[in-house]
Structure formats: structure tokens, C-alpha cells
Design an enzyme around this catalytic site. Sequence first.
Site, PDB file in Angstrom:
ATOM      1  N   HIS A  21      22.584   7.779  34.421  1.00  0.00           N
ATOM      2  CA  HIS A  21      21.402   7.404  33.699  1.00  0.00           C
ATOM      3  C   HIS A  21      21.152   7.862  32.377  1.00  0.00           C
ATOM      4  O   HIS A  21      20.618   7.159  31.647  1.00  0.00           O
ATOM      5  CB  HIS A  21      20.127   8.184  34.899  1.00  0.00           C
ATOM      6  CG  HIS A  21      18.687   7.464  34.851  1.00  0.00           C
ATOM      7  ND1 HIS A  21      18.652   6.073  34.871  1.00  0.00           N
ATOM      8  CD2 HIS A  21      17.352   7.882  34.663  1.00  0.00           C
ATOM      9  CE1 HIS A  21      17.278   5.661  34.830  1.00  0.00           C
ATOM     10  NE2 HIS A  21      16.514   6.839  34.628  1.00  0.00           N
TER      11      HIS A  21
ATOM     12  N   HIS B 293      28.586  24.041  28.440  1.00  0.00           N
ATOM     13  CA  HIS B 293      27.683  23.272  27.244  1.00  0.00           C
ATOM     14  C   HIS B 293      27.538  23.880  26.140  1.00  0.00           C
ATOM     15  O   HIS B 293      27.468  23.153  25.159  1.00  0.00           O
ATOM     16  CB  HIS B 293      26.228  23.237  28.268  1.00  0.00           C
ATOM     17  CG  HIS B 293      25.204  22.517  27.519  1.00  0.00           C
ATOM     18  ND1 HIS B 293      25.399  21.110  27.033  1.00  0.00           N
ATOM     19  CD2 HIS B 293      24.005  22.715  27.135  1.00  0.00           C
ATOM     20  CE1 HIS B 293      24.553  20.890  26.311  1.00  0.00           C
ATOM     21  NE2 HIS B 293      23.471  21.654  26.542  1.00  0.00           N
TER      22      HIS B 293
ATOM     23  N   GLU C  47      26.952  26.269  32.041  1.00  0.00           N
ATOM     24  CA  GLU C  47      26.071  26.658  30.847  1.00  0.00           C
ATOM     25  C   GLU C  47      26.784  27.070  29.870  1.00  0.00           C
ATOM     26  O   GLU C  47      26.732  26.598  28.643  1.00  0.00           O
ATOM     27  CB  GLU C  47      25.046  27.889  31.240  1.00  0.00           C
ATOM     28  CG  GLU C  47      24.331  28.330  30.066  1.00  0.00           C
ATOM     29  CD  GLU C  47      23.413  27.297  29.376  1.00  0.00           C
ATOM     30  OE1 GLU C  47      23.058  27.808  28.491  1.00  0.00           O
ATOM     31  OE2 GLU C  47      23.092  26.502  29.894  1.00  0.00           O
TER      32      GLU C  47
ATOM     33  N   HIS D 218      13.952  18.693  23.688  1.00  0.00           N
ATOM     34  CA  HIS D 218      15.419  19.049  23.319  1.00  0.00           C
ATOM     35  C   HIS D 218      16.367  17.742  23.605  1.00  0.00           C
ATOM     36  O   HIS D 218      17.295  17.560  22.751  1.00  0.00           O
ATOM     37  CB  HIS D 218      15.839  20.350  24.184  1.00  0.00           C
ATOM     38  CG  HIS D 218      17.266  20.695  24.147  1.00  0.00           C
ATOM     39  ND1 HIS D 218      17.739  21.168  22.994  1.00  0.00           N
ATOM     40  CD2 HIS D 218      18.403  20.721  25.050  1.00  0.00           C
ATOM     41  CE1 HIS D 218      18.915  21.472  23.251  1.00  0.00           C
ATOM     42  NE2 HIS D 218      19.109  21.329  24.437  1.00  0.00           N
TER      43      HIS D 218
ATOM     44  N   HIS E 180       6.754   7.046  34.375  1.00  0.00           N
ATOM     45  CA  HIS E 180       8.085   6.612  33.964  1.00  0.00           C
ATOM     46  C   HIS E 180       8.342   5.269  34.489  1.00  0.00           C
ATOM     47  O   HIS E 180       9.374   4.382  33.628  1.00  0.00           O
ATOM     48  CB  HIS E 180       9.049   7.737  34.325  1.00  0.00           C
ATOM     49  CG  HIS E 180      10.547   7.224  33.964  1.00  0.00           C
ATOM     50  ND1 HIS E 180      11.031   7.245  32.652  1.00  0.00           N
ATOM     51  CD2 HIS E 180      11.638   7.337  34.704  1.00  0.00           C
ATOM     52  CE1 HIS E 180      12.134   7.073  32.463  1.00  0.00           C
ATOM     53  NE2 HIS E 180      12.522   6.971  33.683  1.00  0.00           N
TER      54      HIS E 180
END
EC number: 1.17.99.9
Length: 311
Positions: free
Chosen positions: A275, A61, A58, A123, A213
Site C-alpha cells: 500500500h 530504519h 527501528e 513525517h 480515507h
Amino acid sequence: MQRFIKWLAVITSLDLLIVLLGGALVTKTGSGQGCGKSWPLCNGEFVPSNLSMETIIELSHRLTSGSAGILVTLLCILSWKYYKHVRETKTLAILSFVFLVAQALMGAAAVVWGQMPAVLAIHFGISLISFASVILLTCLIFEIDQKFDARSLIMDKKMKFHIYGVTIYCYLVVYTGALVRHERASLACPDFPLCSKNRPMPTQLHEWVQMGHRLAAMLIFVWILYAMILAIRHYKQQPVVYWGWIISFILVTLQAIVGILVVFTNASLAMALLHSLFISCLFAVLCYLVMLGTRSKVNAKEAASTSKQTK
């Protein structure tokens, strides 16, 4: 100075890609609360004393997002100053900066007020627009359009329809994929192409999210395939459109293969990151085609005006 701006554009693009993949890594590893509900500090400290793996992910990031903010701001200022003669520069600079700020605020809100799946999906979508804007700005700085003679490009209405339609639809598919990830529905359907050998149709929310999806992804695969066929047939003399659609089809094919492998590898980290990588690259290529599509009308008017003057 232009040499410096080119290097800055490349570094900024790579940094934003790392931010996108870092966000996917945070979600995949469940590290969203690695710094608790503290922001911009981490667990109430500038340098956290207890460094768990979730905290490191975290915090990394956040640091890459912060460096991206500085780089994007600098790139916007310099491109505005030295490349303002290019029509799209100011628009792309504004989009890059505004959506990066929005991304940071959404990320902070997710930390402080809780991580709702829908908010986290938004986001990622906002991050994608900022990334694509910087990629397009980088293409302008490197004068890619001049190398492919894109400034004189004229498209018909049918091709522009497919470019705009596929890009908008791709963005919607991105949200369905982000929702799958944030709803933790990646393995809701353990089989492919149907949800399960015993239950071909979904019966609960997570399965519906996953199968929705898959359906959306299948449609964009077919649409890009059709658009590529049109480009191969009618735009061989326009390499930027010709290769743009071929590259898009390669990326969407890789995206589909990796998406299937996510299911059969028990949602491995490598497949999840690939992906995110392929869809980010695909969206950037489609946005470049959109930019060319917006130029087409202007190019057609200029060509008509030149033709009249010649007569």
C-alpha cells in the site's frame, strides 16, 4: 562522471524508497520506541546491547535514513554541478535536501517527544516529497524527457488543471491514509465498501477516519480514470502524457485493490507495505507530470515566438 551520477541517482532513489517502506514497517510493527526515547543513540548506546526485533527494525530504519542523507547530499551537489543547464535541477536538488532534513528532524522529534498520529502522518508526507524530488532528479539525469520528446510538449489548460489538481489531492489522500495507519484505524471497519454489515455508517472516531480515507481514495480513483480517458482521446501524439496517465491509473487501481486486501487480510504486513509502495510510485509519476505541466507554458511561448520569426 556522468555514469557515476546515474548510478548514484538510482541507488539514492532505491534507498529513499526503502526509507519510506521502513517507516511504514516501523509503524506497522509498533517499533517506534525500539530505541527508547534516545536519539541519535539507541537506548543510550551507540551499538545497543539488547537487540529485540523492535530495536532491530527501528535501528535499521535510522541507518537507512542516515545513508539516504549522505547519498542525497552527494547527488544534489553533483547534479547541481553537472546538470545545472537543466532548468529544474537546482529546484529539485534543494527540495530533495530540505525535505530530507525536515524528515530526519520530524523523526527525531517523534522519538524524543512522543509519537502523535498527526505528527507521524506529516513525517510520511515530508518523506514522500523528498522521494518524489529525487525521482524527478533521476529522470532529468537519465534525460527521460528527451527520449519522450517532452521538451516540446504543450498542454491545454484543462489537462494542466487535472494534473495539478490530482497531484495536490493525492497528497491530501496520502495524509488521510497515514492518519489511518498512525491512528491504528486500519481495521476499524471490518467490511467493504461499507464500514460494517450491521452498521453501514461509522459511529466512532476510528471508523470515521477509516471511512473518510475510503471516500477520499474513491474520488482520486475516479478523477485519475477521467484524466486518463482525456489523455487517451487527445494526447496520443504526446506519449509522455498518454502513458503517464495510463501508468497512474494502473498504480491507483493496484493501490485500491491492496487497500481492500488490507481489510480482508487483517492488515497483513505485506499488504501494508505494498500500500505504501504503490502510493509512493503514484505520487512520483504525478509529480513528473506536474514538472511537464510547468514547462508547457514556456514551450508554448517559444513555439509562438518561433512562428512569428518564421512569418
